[in-house]
Scaffold this motif. Structure first.
Motif, PDB file in Angstrom:
ATOM      1  N   CYS A  88       7.466 -17.736 -56.069  1.00  0.00           N
ATOM      2  CA  CYS A  88       7.648 -18.455 -54.846  1.00  0.00           C
ATOM      3  C   CYS A  88       9.096 -18.349 -54.438  1.00  0.00           C
ATOM      4  N   GLY A  89      10.180 -17.907 -55.205  1.00  0.00           N
ATOM      5  CA  GLY A  89      11.366 -18.011 -55.076  1.00  0.00           C
ATOM      6  C   GLY A  89      11.734 -16.564 -54.389  1.00  0.00           C
TER       7      GLY A  89
ATOM      8  N   HIS B 257       7.008 -20.013 -60.172  1.00  0.00           N
ATOM      9  CA  HIS B 257       8.348 -20.357 -59.649  1.00  0.00           C
ATOM     10  C   HIS B 257       9.155 -18.900 -59.258  1.00  0.00           C
TER      11      HIS B 257
ATOM     12  N   ASN C 214       6.744 -27.247 -52.829  1.00  0.00           N
ATOM     13  CA  ASN C 214       8.129 -27.359 -52.483  1.00  0.00           C
ATOM     14  C   ASN C 214       8.562 -25.838 -51.697  1.00  0.00           C
ATOM     15  N   SER C 215       7.938 -24.953 -52.344  1.00  0.00           N
ATOM     16  CA  SER C 215       8.455 -23.490 -51.712  1.00  0.00           C
ATOM     17  C   SER C 215       7.955 -23.419 -50.328  1.00  0.00           C
TER      18      SER C 215
ATOM     19  N   GLY D 154       8.618 -15.753 -49.951  1.00  0.00           N
ATOM     20  CA  GLY D 154       7.354 -16.048 -51.254  1.00  0.00           C
ATOM     21  C   GLY D 154       6.255 -14.972 -51.327  1.00  0.00           C
TER      22      GLY D 154
ATOM     23  N   ARG E  66       9.965 -25.221 -48.139  1.00  0.00           N
ATOM     24  CA  ARG E  66      11.146 -24.681 -47.880  1.00  0.00           C
ATOM     25  C   ARG E  66      11.184 -23.602 -46.901  1.00  0.00           C
TER      26      ARG E  66
END
Length: 546
Positions: free
Chosen positions: A311-312, A308, A346-347, A316, A350
């Motif tokens: 990927c944030g 997480h 999700n990443s 990423g 996004r």
């Protein structure tokens, strides 16, 4: 607090000698005597709380001030003498009566009188009194009632103790709270994880991390079991207050006291590091090396926390994320889970990398990990944003054919996308499928349908949707009403527009002047200038127009 201060605090000291001599010079806010067993009765001394406003009849200077005599007042000296002359059974009956009438002050005073004459008060009444007084932050009074109950042979439950500890912490009376904790085990009710967590949080909330570490170390040396939940909280709060390096030093120091970390402790530390945002911090690597050095194996939660963070942030780190997933695939104990794939999918969505997200979805299925509703909704939402409505509808049909349980948000994603595109037929067909599947539309669904019907020059159908929303108790926005009224006015259906306006007023939405202007324009355009003028005069009377 500086690094040097913590170094001095965590220095290993011999186990003999007074506990307060092994730590650093403490803060003035929490004196060493607060950690000593012989000072536990200090809680009952009734020390005042400086800086607080005392109401009439409340504690001042450690004594309970009597309210004026009469109804509802505290028992006078004569009344106390009356209770002194009664036996325990009579006084307990009076105590239960006072508690039943909600006369908390009088009941607490009666408990103190019974304690002075050597009578045993009813334990259930004392417990209820302590809880009520603690909730009202009347800590001194609650402590005196608790002391009488304990000295009379009663054993209050852990909930009662925790309520009083929490009240003391809320009122910044940490020494008294620690003293009460020291009294708990001798009274037959040892502290639990909630007791320790409450005290640790209170110390950190007041900027006392050194005292918190010293407190937990002293508890371990006094025979407290090495409870992992308070220890994990201590590590997490230390990381948030002093940084990860200090948290790792706390782990090493507590291991020497017999309190060893587990993987949950390290996961909490990693989560405290990574939730700050900005990608994966360099300190996370040191935490992983530390847990490996202790012979622990990373779990799926460990990998997911790291993934997480990778990927944030601003961008990423896809290569590092792929390597991490490869490590998880090779691990027999921590293979990738649906949460792992959802984080990465999700990443990717996004950042607009829909193609890679779909490839990962295929890889997920090949690895034998079944996608869940979060996976599909993430991909569907991105497809709709990219305008790939046909492909999104195909995935929806695939999910229905495989017996996948569809939910409201899945339909709302597609219906909203079709409404924005203006595809009335497709939106209506999907809405009908939704109702046939037994899923009740919500205000978002109806709002999208009203919008697409108005765009498709079908305001009458939109008005029907409004009635369905009203009958179903859905919240209707003023903008939705306005959209339908204007559509009906453009279509010349003024009677229905007035009905919608009345529905709007009934729903508590006050129409803005623009809605009334649209209605007036529609009346005048229908060849009814007199009616339009009359309606305008009425609106002026209602102070809608000037």
């Amino acid at each position: 607090m500086g690094q040097a201060c913590l170094d001095h605090l965590l220095r290993v000291a011999p186990l003999s000698g007074p506990a307060h001599r092994r730590g650093p010079k403490p803060s003035r806010r929490l004196r060493p005597r607060a950690f000593r067993d012989e000072d536990a009765p200090a809680l009952m001394a009734g020390c005042g709380q400086p800086g607080t406003r005392r109401a009439k009849g409340k504690e001042a200077g450690g004594a309970w001030r009597r309210t004026p005599r009469g109804r509802g007042g505290s028992p006078s000296a004569a009344c106390e003498g009356f209770f002194v002359d009664k036996d325990a059974a009579s006084n307990n009956e009076a105590l239960r009566g006072l508690c039943g009438q909600g006369k908390v002050y009088e009941a607490a005073n009666l408990v103190e009188v019974m304690g002075r004459v050597g009578q045993v008060p009813d334990l259930s009444c004392c417990v209820n009194l302590v809880r009520g007084l603690a909730n009202a932050n009347l800590t001194d009074k609650a402590a005196r009632v608790l002391r009488v109950a304990v000295m009379s042979g009663g054993v209050p439950d852990i909930i009662t103790y925790n309520k009083l500890v929490g009240s003391l912490c809320r009122n910044a009376r940490l020494p008294a709270a620690v003293s009460l904790l020291d009294d708990m085990a001798p009274s037959g009710c040892p502290p639990d994880v909630i007791t320790y967590n409450t005290l640790l949080r209170a110390m950190f909330d007041r900027g006392m991390p050194d005292e918190a570490v010293c407190f937990w170390r002293d508890q371990l040396r006094r025979g407290c079991p090495p409870l992992l939940i308070p220890f994990t909280l201590l590590v997490e709060l230390t990381c948030a207050s002093l940084g990860s390096d200090c948290a790792l030093r706390v782990i090493d120091a507590m291991a020497l006291e017999g309190c060893h970390p587990d993987i949950v402790t390290y996961n909490a530390l990693l989560n405290a590091l990574c939730r700050k945002g900005g990608g994966l911090p360099p300190a996370a690597e040191r935490v992983v090396r530390h847990l490996l050095a202790r012979g622990l194996e990373p779990s799926a939660v460990t990998y997911n926390t790291l993934l997480h963070a990778l990927c944030g942030g601003g961008g990423g780190r896809w290569a590092a994320a792929d390597e991490l997933i490869a490590v998880m695939r090779a691990s027999p104990s921590s293979p990738p889970t649906v949460v792992t794939y959802n984080i990465l999918i999700n990443s990717l969505c996004r950042f607009g990398l829909l193609g890679r997200a779909i490839e990962l979805l295929d890889q997920m299925v090949r690895d034998g990990c079944a996608p869940d509703m979060v996976t599909y909704n993430t991909v569907l939402g991105t497809m709709c944003k990219e305008g790939l409505l046909a492909e999104a509808a195909q995935i929806l049909r695939f999910m229905r054919a495989r017996g996948f349980p569809l939910v409201l948000i899945t339909y709302n994603i597609l219906i909203d996308a079709l409404a924005r595109k203006g595809d009335v037929a497709a939106a209506m067909a999907l809405f009908d499928d939704m109702v046939r599947d037994g899923i009740a539309p919500d205000d978002i669904t109806y709002g999208s349908m009203v919008a697409v019907l108005c765009r498709g020059d079908m305001p009458e159908r939109a008005a029907e949707m409004l009635r369905l929303m009203s009958d179903g108790g859905c919240r209707i926005r003023a903008t939705t009403f306005t959209l339908v009224v204007r559509g009906l006015c453009r279509a010349g259906n003024l009677d229905l527009a007035i009905d919608v306006l009345a529905m709007m007023t009934t729903a508590g939405c006050r129409p803005n002047p623009g809605v009334y202007a649209s209605l007036l324009h529609g009346v005048a355009a229908s060849g009814l200038p007199r009616e339009a003028a009359k309606l305008r005069r009425r609106l002026v009377e209602y102070q809608v127009f000037r």
